[in-house]
Design a protein around this motif. Structure first.
Motif: not given
Length: 151
Positions: A79-81, A87-88, A115-118
């Protein structure tokens, strides 16, 4: 169940050598990984799931893209920003996703971090494939969940 199996078999047959495939942690993901390995289709796997990463590293010769982040050992996730930033950077051909909830045309997650990662994986993927059957929610309850994509 055989219709689902047949559908995913068709999808697997469209995956090419060197494609980048994203996986959420779900029992069906392991089946897809095994089938691709048996077909000798070498892919790159990207995931926030430490279980998927561990499985791929032990059982295949696939390339693994490990995102920068912190391991949440209780939930078996990275996890984490920095995860979404990693991924981007990639063009993903398929994203084998899970969602906890859905409406007629939208998928939702109850965990904001996931959700942010997905959402980032979904935005970077050419095609998203849902591996589970989410709980149906009414449109009035959408504000309680985090949207991760559309059908």
């Amino acid at each position: 169940m055989s219709a689902i199996r047949s559908y995913f078999k068709q999808i697997i047959n469209t995956i090419h050598w060197d494609d980048t495939i994203a996986f959420d942690n779900h029992p069906f993901a392991y089946r897809v990984i095994d089938d691709l390995y048996k077909l000798k289709i070498k892919i790159s796997v990207i995931s926030y799931s430490t279980d998927i990463i561990r499985y791929v590293s032990k059982n295949t010769d696939f390339n693994i893209i490990i995102p920068n982040g912190v391991v949440d050992s209780a939930n078996h996730n990275i996890i984490g920003p920095d995860v979404t930033q990693t991924f981007a950077k990639y063009q993903i051909q398929y994203y084998f996703a899970t969602a906890s909830h859905m409406t007629e045309d939208k998928l939702f997650q109850d965990n904001q971090t996931i959700a942010d990662m997905q959402l980032t994986l979904n935005e970077r993927a050419e095609q998203i494939l849902l591996m589970n059957r989410p709980e149906i929610i009414s449109s009035e309850l959408q504000h309680n969940y985090n949207e991760i994509g559309c059908f």
